[in-house]
Design a protein around this motif. Structure first.
Motif, PDB file in Angstrom:
ATOM      1  N   MET A   1       0.999  -1.248   0.071  1.00  0.00           N
ATOM      2  CA  MET A   1      -0.098   0.106   0.078  1.00  0.00           C
ATOM      3  C   MET A   1       0.869   1.416   0.014  1.00  0.00           C
ATOM      4  O   MET A   1       1.921   1.330   0.507  1.00  0.00           O
ATOM      5  CB  MET A   1      -0.940  -0.068   1.260  1.00  0.00           C
ATOM      6  N   ASN A   2       0.324   2.218  -0.653  1.00  0.00           N
ATOM      7  CA  ASN A   2       1.191   3.383  -0.899  1.00  0.00           C
ATOM      8  C   ASN A   2       1.095   4.209   0.601  1.00  0.00           C
ATOM      9  O   ASN A   2       0.049   4.187   1.129  1.00  0.00           O
ATOM     10  CB  ASN A   2       0.511   4.376  -1.805  1.00  0.00           C
ATOM     11  N   LEU A   3       2.459   4.772   0.991  1.00  0.00           N
ATOM     12  CA  LEU A   3       2.290   5.465   2.299  1.00  0.00           C
ATOM     13  C   LEU A   3       1.283   6.328   2.526  1.00  0.00           C
ATOM     14  O   LEU A   3       0.856   6.390   3.670  1.00  0.00           O
ATOM     15  CB  LEU A   3       3.920   5.805   2.673  1.00  0.00           C
ATOM     16  N   ILE A   4       1.026   7.124   1.511  1.00  0.00           N
ATOM     17  CA  ILE A   4      -0.008   8.277   1.636  1.00  0.00           C
ATOM     18  C   ILE A   4      -1.389   7.915   1.999  1.00  0.00           C
ATOM     19  O   ILE A   4      -2.147   8.581   2.370  1.00  0.00           O
ATOM     20  CB  ILE A   4       0.269   9.151   0.444  1.00  0.00           C
ATOM     21  N   LEU A   5      -1.714   6.548   1.677  1.00  0.00           N
ATOM     22  CA  LEU A   5      -3.047   5.943   2.075  1.00  0.00           C
ATOM     23  C   LEU A   5      -3.295   5.467   3.423  1.00  0.00           C
ATOM     24  O   LEU A   5      -4.235   5.429   3.876  1.00  0.00           O
ATOM     25  CB  LEU A   5      -3.355   4.778   1.097  1.00  0.00           C
ATOM     26  N   ILE A   6      -2.053   5.136   3.951  1.00  0.00           N
ATOM     27  CA  ILE A   6      -2.215   4.447   5.423  1.00  0.00           C
ATOM     28  C   ILE A   6      -2.953   5.593   6.286  1.00  0.00           C
ATOM     29  O   ILE A   6      -3.919   4.925   7.131  1.00  0.00           O
ATOM     30  CB  ILE A   6      -0.810   4.402   6.222  1.00  0.00           C
ATOM     31  N   PRO A   7      -2.250   6.650   6.354  1.00  0.00           N
ATOM     32  CA  PRO A   7      -3.264   7.456   7.425  1.00  0.00           C
ATOM     33  C   PRO A   7      -4.681   7.768   7.243  1.00  0.00           C
ATOM     34  O   PRO A   7      -5.665   8.147   8.131  1.00  0.00           O
ATOM     35  CB  PRO A   7      -2.606   8.981   7.452  1.00  0.00           C
ATOM     36  N   ILE A   8      -5.385   7.286   6.044  1.00  0.00           N
ATOM     37  CA  ILE A   8      -6.801   7.309   5.533  1.00  0.00           C
ATOM     38  C   ILE A   8      -7.463   6.203   5.922  1.00  0.00           C
ATOM     39  O   ILE A   8      -8.265   5.975   6.481  1.00  0.00           O
ATOM     40  CB  ILE A   8      -6.891   7.769   4.305  1.00  0.00           C
ATOM     41  N   VAL A   9      -6.447   4.878   5.226  1.00  0.00           N
ATOM     42  CA  VAL A   9      -7.343   3.856   4.887  1.00  0.00           C
ATOM     43  C   VAL A   9      -7.193   2.931   6.443  1.00  0.00           C
ATOM     44  O   VAL A   9      -8.293   2.334   6.887  1.00  0.00           O
ATOM     45  CB  VAL A   9      -6.666   3.024   4.118  1.00  0.00           C
ATOM     46  N   LEU A  10      -6.116   3.151   7.142  1.00  0.00           N
ATOM     47  CA  LEU A  10      -6.173   2.326   8.438  1.00  0.00           C
ATOM     48  C   LEU A  10      -6.901   2.516   9.410  1.00  0.00           C
ATOM     49  O   LEU A  10      -7.366   1.553   9.945  1.00  0.00           O
ATOM     50  CB  LEU A  10      -4.548   2.348   8.742  1.00  0.00           C
ATOM     51  N   PRO A  11      -7.070   3.633   9.920  1.00  0.00           N
ATOM     52  CA  PRO A  11      -8.101   4.188  10.645  1.00  0.00           C
ATOM     53  C   PRO A  11      -9.274   3.647  10.324  1.00  0.00           C
ATOM     54  O   PRO A  11     -10.518   3.519  11.290  1.00  0.00           O
ATOM     55  CB  PRO A  11      -8.048   5.757  10.676  1.00  0.00           C
ATOM     56  N   ILE A  12      -9.914   3.735   9.065  1.00  0.00           N
ATOM     57  CA  ILE A  12     -11.232   3.588   8.836  1.00  0.00           C
ATOM     58  C   ILE A  12     -11.492   2.146   8.800  1.00  0.00           C
ATOM     59  O   ILE A  12     -12.564   1.444   9.186  1.00  0.00           O
ATOM     60  CB  ILE A  12     -11.436   4.006   7.149  1.00  0.00           C
ATOM     61  N   ALA A  13     -10.514   1.158   8.365  1.00  0.00           N
ATOM     62  CA  ALA A  13     -10.546  -0.267   8.249  1.00  0.00           C
ATOM     63  C   ALA A  13     -10.362  -0.671   9.671  1.00  0.00           C
ATOM     64  O   ALA A  13     -11.206  -1.472  10.272  1.00  0.00           O
ATOM     65  CB  ALA A  13      -9.473  -0.843   7.766  1.00  0.00           C
ATOM     66  N   ALA A  14      -9.992   0.030  10.721  1.00  0.00           N
ATOM     67  CA  ALA A  14      -9.686  -0.608  12.061  1.00  0.00           C
ATOM     68  C   ALA A  14     -11.166  -0.007  12.852  1.00  0.00           C
ATOM     69  O   ALA A  14     -11.723  -0.745  13.546  1.00  0.00           O
ATOM     70  CB  ALA A  14      -8.814   0.282  12.851  1.00  0.00           C
ATOM     71  N   ALA A  15     -11.896   1.093  12.406  1.00  0.00           N
ATOM     72  CA  ALA A  15     -13.179   1.448  12.913  1.00  0.00           C
ATOM     73  C   ALA A  15     -14.125   0.339  12.347  1.00  0.00           C
ATOM     74  O   ALA A  15     -15.091  -0.030  13.310  1.00  0.00           O
ATOM     75  CB  ALA A  15     -13.632   2.710  12.373  1.00  0.00           C
ATOM     76  N   LEU A  16     -14.084  -0.026  11.125  1.00  0.00           N
ATOM     77  CA  LEU A  16     -15.066  -1.051  10.836  1.00  0.00           C
ATOM     78  C   LEU A  16     -14.869  -2.391  11.540  1.00  0.00           C
ATOM     79  O   LEU A  16     -15.789  -3.325  11.720  1.00  0.00           O
ATOM     80  CB  LEU A  16     -15.119  -1.272   9.200  1.00  0.00           C
ATOM     81  N   ALA A  17     -13.615  -2.687  11.887  1.00  0.00           N
ATOM     82  CA  ALA A  17     -13.261  -3.961  12.449  1.00  0.00           C
ATOM     83  C   ALA A  17     -13.866  -3.930  14.029  1.00  0.00           C
ATOM     84  O   ALA A  17     -14.311  -5.048  14.381  1.00  0.00           O
ATOM     85  CB  ALA A  17     -11.877  -4.220  12.587  1.00  0.00           C
ATOM     86  N   LEU A 108     -12.017   6.913  15.188  1.00  0.00           N
ATOM     87  CA  LEU A 108     -11.276   6.497  13.905  1.00  0.00           C
ATOM     88  C   LEU A 108     -11.806   6.762  12.677  1.00  0.00           C
ATOM     89  O   LEU A 108     -11.136   7.230  11.687  1.00  0.00           O
ATOM     90  CB  LEU A 108     -11.112   5.105  14.261  1.00  0.00           C
ATOM     91  N   MET A 109     -13.023   6.795  12.532  1.00  0.00           N
ATOM     92  CA  MET A 109     -13.654   7.386  11.255  1.00  0.00           C
ATOM     93  C   MET A 109     -13.385   8.607  11.087  1.00  0.00           C
ATOM     94  O   MET A 109     -12.952   9.392   9.993  1.00  0.00           O
ATOM     95  CB  MET A 109     -15.024   6.870  11.303  1.00  0.00           C
ATOM     96  N   THR A 110     -13.555   9.398  12.244  1.00  0.00           N
ATOM     97  CA  THR A 110     -13.116  10.930  11.980  1.00  0.00           C
ATOM     98  C   THR A 110     -11.837  11.129  11.932  1.00  0.00           C
ATOM     99  O   THR A 110     -11.333  11.980  10.951  1.00  0.00           O
ATOM    100  CB  THR A 110     -13.354  11.785  13.296  1.00  0.00           C
ATOM    101  N   GLN A 111     -10.931  10.432  12.342  1.00  0.00           N
ATOM    102  CA  GLN A 111      -9.472  10.605  11.925  1.00  0.00           C
ATOM    103  C   GLN A 111      -9.114  10.265  10.470  1.00  0.00           C
ATOM    104  O   GLN A 111      -8.398  11.036   9.821  1.00  0.00           O
ATOM    105  CB  GLN A 111      -8.603   9.634  12.747  1.00  0.00           C
ATOM    106  N   GLY A 112      -9.663   8.939  10.127  1.00  0.00           N
ATOM    107  CA  GLY A 112      -9.590   8.883   8.685  1.00  0.00           C
ATOM    108  C   GLY A 112     -10.035   9.897   7.751  1.00  0.00           C
ATOM    109  O   GLY A 112      -9.388  10.015   6.420  1.00  0.00           O
ATOM    110  N   PHE A 113     -11.226  10.319   7.909  1.00  0.00           N
ATOM    111  CA  PHE A 113     -11.852  11.233   6.962  1.00  0.00           C
ATOM    112  C   PHE A 113     -11.007  12.441   7.131  1.00  0.00           C
ATOM    113  O   PHE A 113     -11.250  13.490   6.076  1.00  0.00           O
ATOM    114  CB  PHE A 113     -13.303  11.474   7.317  1.00  0.00           C
TER     115      PHE A 113
END
Length: 615
Positions: A1-17, A108-113
């Motif tokens: 995964m591109n580094l620039i996507l991690i701060p967006i995708v990771l919190p959202i994925a963790a929130a859904l988990a 986490l959703m707030t962080q990702g968005f």
């Protein structure tokens, strides 16, 4: 995964988990949320330390979804990730946050968005993340307490921000149409000017969306209500940090990066900043609740940021951006101290608190540092960001804005003298004799943020050279000389302001019978101000309450009457006319041959007369 996507995708994925985890499980939710937030912080730090980078994806066919990590957006991403990680740790031992699963989901959703909004180069993509934050703002407040007041405040926040976000949507649409692109980096190559009406209209709409997100006057009224009806953790995260960061970030983008503003619009911004400072700090000064007092200061400090950016000179803009990160730091820390006091003492009512410094020395120390920082006391960080805003205001030639900012500083310090004296000093009530210090998980984030207040002070070379100067360079703003400690006239003015605030506090104590929570009563109940405060407390100046209590019922009654009228015109009136005509015709159908002949002759005569008249 591109580094620039991690701060967006990771919190959202963790929130859904998190939604798959049972509410009754202990520490799994907390550890997952904190782990995701901390890893995202490390990724954000890595992005910040690297050269500017882009990531372009295609969505809906040919539309470009571009993430752009330049100096300013990478700085903002780092700040968002830092406060998210701090709140995730702070919330471990705070039971007043509502259901843990839903709290960390919203966090986490707030962080990702928020990360997506910070990195989005395409304004349409930014709007997608921006609007997502509106949804989680509602759920954050509504689920923080299981009562009607929380849900009502959540709806108030949703509607105020929803209307202003609609302004932002229209502003983005017009801007993209004028520029021929929605890419901010492309628009910046040939900035838009305010030479014709549509450009002015577009900028004003973008400004409304930005200052509303930041919580400026008059869109701020949900914030004090949220302080009462939600949790300290929410207040420390969204109104104190995330909303301020995003709102001021986009205001700077629109005002400096996308548009070339004229002096008229500069005056509009500076006036809005000055009014926000004074209105909110006057309300903060008379509050009797820890969190509600802080909430009004969260609004007031926004005015300094808007005033700084509105100067349109490098020093003022630097001051606005520096105050943005400073405010998020010390205000989040202050709300954390309020949450710690609420947890340990069971209340945030100033009249029921006192003498807690001995029982909660770490919390008290963090409060003192953060309160001194927000009051602009040297050598802490708030002094240096306010100094830049003051200099920027003076450089415009409009001294009135400098005076408004200094009055705000005087009342800010007066408020925190009252607050600190009421909570941490004086006599401790009998029912608080057994009060103990807050848990370590709450103290660690407070100490970290208090440490940043110290590290960003003492000349402010670290934040200015590492954060602010590169951000200005990314927007093609020349680098003024800013860092360092200056024993100039502004420093001595700040000393006078401090002395005036101390004298005011002593006068208030004497007038209030030695009770610290009444140290503002001599101003609260002064002639003219007493009536003005009474109106404010009845929400006479609250645009939402005025709309919901007066305008909406009036419009509802008007629409109801209009609906009844159209029902009558479409249904009852035709039926009545048809019935009348039918009854009249029936009276003529009586079987009389002479009557039929007479009617026929009358009809023929009328026809001949009309035909002859037409010829």
């Amino acid at each position: 995964m591109n580094l620039i996507l991690i701060p967006i995708v990771l919190p959202i994925a963790a929130a859904l988990a998190l939604l798959l985890i049972c509410e009754k499980t202990k520490y799994i939710k907390e550890l997952l949320a904190a782990g995701a937030a901390i890893v995202s912080l490390l990724a954000a730090a890595n992005i910040f330390l690297q050269p500017p980078a882009d990531l372009t994806l295609r969505w809906f066919g040919s539309a470009a979804f571009t993430l752009h990590a330049d100096n300013l957006s990478a700085f903002l991403l780092l700040a968002v990730s830092l406060f998210s990680a701090a709140i995730s740790v702070y919330s471990f031992s705070n039971p007043a946050k509502g259901p843990a699963k839903w709290f960390f989901f919203n966090l986490l959703m707030t962080q990702g968005f928020a990360a997506g909004a910070a990195l989005a180069d395409n304004m349409v993509a930014m709007l997608f993340f921006w609007e997502g934050l509106l949804v989680f703002l509602y759920t954050f407040i509504a689920l923080s307490q299981n009562n009607h007041a929380a849900r009502r405040t959540a709806m108030k926040a949703f509607l105020i921000n929803g209307v202003t976000d609609l302004c932002l949507l229209v502003g983005i649409t017009i801007t993209a149409y004028i520029a021929g692109t929605a890419s901010m980096s492309e628009i910046a190559r040939n900035k838009l000017t305010l030479e014709y009406g549509w450009a002015v209209f577009a900028y004003v709409l973008l400004m409304i969306g930005a200052v509303s997100k930041a919580g400026a006057f008059p869109f701020h009224t949900w914030i004090p209500d949220a302080a009462t009806d939600s949790s300290a953790t929410f207040m420390a995260y969204v109104p104190a940090a995330i909303d301020k960061l995003l709102g001021i970030y986009f205001l700077a983008r629109a005002s400096v990066y996308l548009f070339a503003l004229n002096q008229t619009m500069s005056l509009v911004l500076m006036t809005l900043g000055a009014v926000t400072i004074l209105v909110a700090v006057m309300m903060a000064f008379v509050q009797k609740d820890y969190k509600r007092l802080l909430s009004y200061h969260a609004v007031s400090q926004t005015g300094y940021m808007i005033l700084g950016i509105g100067t349109l000179n490098p020093i003022g803009i630097a001051g606005g951006l520096f105050h943005m990160i400073n405010h998020a730091t010390y205000k989040s820390c202050l709300f954390m101290t309020s949450g710690a006091v609420e947890r340990q003492a069971g209340t945030t009512d100033l009249s029921k608190l006192g003498g807690l410094f001995r029982a909660m020395p770490v919390t008290g120390l963090c409060f003192v540092i953060a309160a001194a920082a927000i009051s602009g006391i040297a050598p802490l960080n708030g002094f240096f960001s306010k100094e830049l805003v003051y200099k920027g205001a003076l450089d415009t030639g409009y001294t009135v804005f400098f005076i408004a900012a200094e009055i705000g500083s005087f009342l800010t310090l007066a408020s925190f003298l009252k607050l600190g004296h009421s909570v941490y000093f004086g006599d401790r009530p009998e029912n608080l004799k057994e009060t103990k210090e807050a848990p370590f998980s709450m103290l660690l984030p407070m100490l970290t943020l208090a440490g940043i207040c110290l590290a960003f002070g003492f000349g402010a070379e670290l934040p200015l050279n590492w954060l602010i100067v590169p951000s200005l360079a990314g927007m093609s703003i020349p680098n003024p000389t800013m860092s360092g400690f200056h024993l100039d006239k502004l420093y001595f003015v700040s000393v006078i302001v401090i002395l005036a605030a101390v004298i005011n506090h002593l006068i208030g104590l004497a007038a209030g019978g030695g009770k610290a929570d009444k140290a503002s009563d001599h101003i609260h109940y002064a002639p003219v101000l007493k009536e003005t405060y009474a109106l404010a407390e009845r929400r006479a100046f609250d645009i939402y309450e005025l709309g919901m209590d007066k305008a909406v019922p009036f419009v509802s009654r008007l629409l109801f009457k209009a609906d009844r009228f159209f029902d009558w015109a479409i249904d009852a009136l035709p039926s009545g006319v048809a019935g009348f005509l039918g009854g009249s015709v029936n009276r003529f159908h009586n079987g009389s041959y002479p009557l039929y002949m007479a009617l026929t002759l009358i009809g023929a005569v009328v026809y001949i007369l009309l035909a002859g008249g037409l010829k």
